[in-house]
Design an enzyme around this catalytic site. Structure first.
Site: not given
Ligand code: 3HC
Length: 688
Positions: A105, A102, A125, A63
């Protein structure tokens, strides 16, 4: 506006290329463009399969961290991933570089994954005080099982493509060209019936985990020491447990709730601050753009003691040959022996092969004569802290080293400008201050002398990264940034000790705050004879040394130690404290209460940080935080002393320091910058 995702249809396969330099962070803008491209490909009757691939040096690295703490912008990760996962056509993620957070993911929400041979995947993370919040905690256990998922997610480690393949986290490795191989893979999937398997539907691994409900508590217990103080790991354990115990959608909702809690926490804010601060530290705004850093191909290290040996290892690890110089054969042999033992211990633990040990050792050329340093590109002096000894060495080096060689001192508090003045080339002299153990601690203070030339500074900043260090630029002052910053903590710990505050209390408060050990435990570990050797007045430490209590190595220092090196309060120390306090006329007035103890110990550190910043010794507040975290193990989840101070609020710190000043004197007078910022309603983070 430039589109961050673009599609092209090749033989019935839509290849969507994501291009958001430098690391393809999955920002709102990229999510929007990607969603539009995926929807277009789904709607295009000529498209039979979809490949997601990234331009540039890496697949999506996660992210966009800069978006945390701001109002979320659509489309959400969940909305985007739903469209991809439920696509009626197979979606293949083609991974290269580092597919992280992310980004990984997203790959797990695709139906298939192909990775370049050198690719790595992971969910880092946890290092940002977070848990994977886009399905990672739900999908990874469905592929590898809960136990492996817990290990992968709580460590945040990067997994090589070959291991990811063995674990089933990717389906195949590219043989040559990732794009071509991904296209071929997609065509084969279509030829085989265009199945769209979703990880969310997999039950086999987690069904097996349901039979071992204790595994979560056992994992948390086994890792209690590693997780101490951090909030994210328990959130991760909780989220993975939800993957095993709840239906997918409910597990996902649990993950989101836990993620939202963490992302709003001071810990995650602190760890995100540290992420950017580490990278910011490398920037030197005043460095003229045209300056080219000098390249380093060989290094000389003077002194094969603990420090010189540790420094040497950094260069050997990076494949840079080192000429290691000592004054006697015995000292040289001892130093070489210590380096070898260190590597052999690493080999024993499986961290390197026996061949690698030999390769590293072969990079050392030992010697007893400074003349052997005539041709190296960089010399680092790491001898005893004595101005006389150091200036003598630099004077000799000036005659020996070739023109254009960089001469560095590892001094930890001496005046670098005086050392430089011993040469006729002060512009080539710099401080490279390593922290002990130098092969482990990541901080490198690059000390900028008043004459140091820009290419020399540029070289040091670049070299630091090459040897795995984080460089922080420091001006010349007593103790530079980290030692000067933390010194007041020791002064206050010792003052409170003499006022009758139990040392175990002082240490406990520091450990509860997040330090690995307290001040007195640290002194005992390093050795009181080593620390106290230059003492000029009577002190408890001096008396302890006099009584043969040299620290942990003797089983007795400030504390008594048992065979397992566990400390317990010592009546001898207590007696000595009383005697020294009486001799100095200090009356008993112990400090009580954790907040009061912390204020007394750590506000002076904040204050010193303000002075270091105001004097221009450090370039920016965040560099001071990095120096404390990487040089003194300041708890990373506090973000460093100045970030922590901002979180408390500077007006409160100023008020409490004034109260301490009234009671204990001017040591506690708030620094002018602290007062100015507090009055303006600003924090250290706001100071340009
Ligand atoms: N968001 C925003 N910026 C990022 C970023 C991210 N995820 N990752 C890297 N950057 C920026 C860096 O700040 C740096 O910016 P700068 O040049 O202005 O200083 C630039 O990209 C290059 O980064 P590095 O200097 O770190 O480059 P390296 O090549 O040394 O390392 C990397 C590349 C391994 C990808 C490293 O940058 C990294 O580890 N990035 C963070 C990965 C991460 O933590 N991902 C998880 C994010 S949280 C998440 O995904 C939540 C999700 O679960 C919902």
């Amino acid at each position: 506006m430039t589109r961050l995702a673009t599609g092209a249809v090749i033989d019935g396969v839509a290849v969507i290329t994501l291009d958001n330099p430098p690391v393809n962070a999955l920002s709102a803008a990229l999510r929007a463009d990607l969603l539009a491209e995926v929807e277009r490909a789904i709607g295009d009757a000529g498209v039979r399969a979809i490949v997601l691939i990234c331009a540039g040096r890496t697949f999506i690295a996660g992210a966009d961290i800069t978006e945390f703490g701001k109002a979320p912008q659509p489309p959400s990760f969940a909305d985007l991933f739903d469209v991809i996962e439920n696509a009626p056509k197979p979606v293949v993620a083609a991974l290269h570089g580092t597919a992280l957070g992310g980004g990984f993911e997203l790959a797990l929400a695709c139906h298939y994954r192909i990775a370049a041979q050198g690719a790595k995947v992971g969910l880092p993370e946890v290092h940002l005080g977070l848990l994977p919040g886009a399905g990672g905690t739900q999908r990874v256990p469905r592929v590898v099982g809960a136990q492996a998922a817990l290990e992968i997610i709580t460590s945040g480690r990067q997994i090589r493509a070959s291991e990811a393949l063995a674990l089933g986290l990717v389906d195949r490795l590219a043989e040559a060209d990732l794009r071509e191989d991904a296209l071929a893979f997609a065509r084969q999937i279509v030829a085989d019936g265009a199945r769209c398997p979703r990880i969310r539907d997999r039950e086999d691994r987690i069904a097996a985990d349901r039979a071992s409900p204790d595994l979560f508590a056992d994992f948390a217990k086994a890792n209690a020491r590693r997780f101490k103080g951090f909030a994210a790991p328990s959130g991760i354990v909780e989220a993975v447990r939800a993957a095993v115990t709840l239906p997918f959608e409910e597990g996902l909702a649990r993950e989101t709730a836990l993620f939202d809690e963490l992302v709003a926490s001071p810990q995650s804010a602190a760890q995100r601050h540290v992420f950017f601060a580490e990278r910011e530290a490398a920037r030197v705004p005043a460095l003229p753009a045209e300056v080219q850093p000098i390249e380093i191909g060989s290094v000389g290290v003077i002194g094969a003691g603990t420090m010189g040996g540790g420094i040497t290892m950094n260069f050997l690890n990076a494949g840079i040959p080192v000429r290691l110089i000592e004054t006697t054969q015995e000292a040289l042999d001892r130093g070489l022996g210590a380096i070898r033992r260190n590597y052999e211990a690493a080999a024993k633990k499986g961290r390197m092969s026996a061949d690698q040990v030999e390769q590293r050792m072969a990079l050392i050329t030992p010697g007893l004569d400074l003349a052997a340093l005539a041709e190296v590109d960089l010399v680092i002096e790491a001898v005893y802290e004595s101005m006389e000894v150091k200036t003598d060495i630099f004077c000799k080096l000036d005659r020996i080293a070739r023109p254009g060689a960089i001469l560095a001192s590892n001094t930890s508090f001496l005046d670098l400008n005086r050392i430089a003045a011993a040469t006729n080339r002060p512009e080539w002299v710099i401080g490279l201050h390593f922290f002990s153990p130098a092969n482990i601690m990541r901080l490198l203070e690059v000390v900028n002398g008043s004459a140091t030339a820009w290419p020399v500074i540029a070289c040091a900043m670049k070299l630091a990264k090459r040897i795995g260090k984080v460089a922080v630029l420091s001006g010349v002052c007593d103790g530079f940034i980290a030692n000067r910053l933390l010194a007041p903590r020791g002064v206050q710990a010792e003052a409170m000790m003499l006022e009758g505050t139990p040392i175990a209390e002082i240490d406990r408060v520091l450990v509860d705050y997040g330090f690995a050990m307290g001040h007195f435990q640290m002194m005992d570990l390093v050795g009181l004879d080593v620390i106290g050797r230059d003492a000029t007045e009577r002190s408890v430490m001096g008396d302890l040394v006099g009584a043969g209590r040299l620290g942990q190595k003797r089983g007795a220092g400030y504390y008594d130690y048992d065979e397992q090196r566990r400390p317990s309060p010592s009546p001898v120390t207590l007696g000595l404290i009383g005697e020294v306090a009486a001799a100095k006329g200090i009356a008993a007035s112990p400090t009580t209460g954790d907040d009061a103890l912390l204020a007394r110990l750590l506000y002076p550190v904040v204050n010193e940080g303000a002075r270091i910043l105001d004097e221009g010794i450090a370039l920016r507040a965040s560099d001071i935080d990095i120096a404390a975290i990487l040089g003194y193990n300041w708890p990373v989840y506090r973000g460093g002393p100045l970030f922590w101070a901002d979180q408390i609020g500077l007006p409160r710190i100023v008020a409490e320091m004034r109260a301490l000043e009234a009671e204990h004197g001017e040591t506690f007078a708030p620094a002018p910058l602290l007062v100015r910022l507090a009055e303006q309603g600003l924090g250290f983070g706001d100071k340009a």
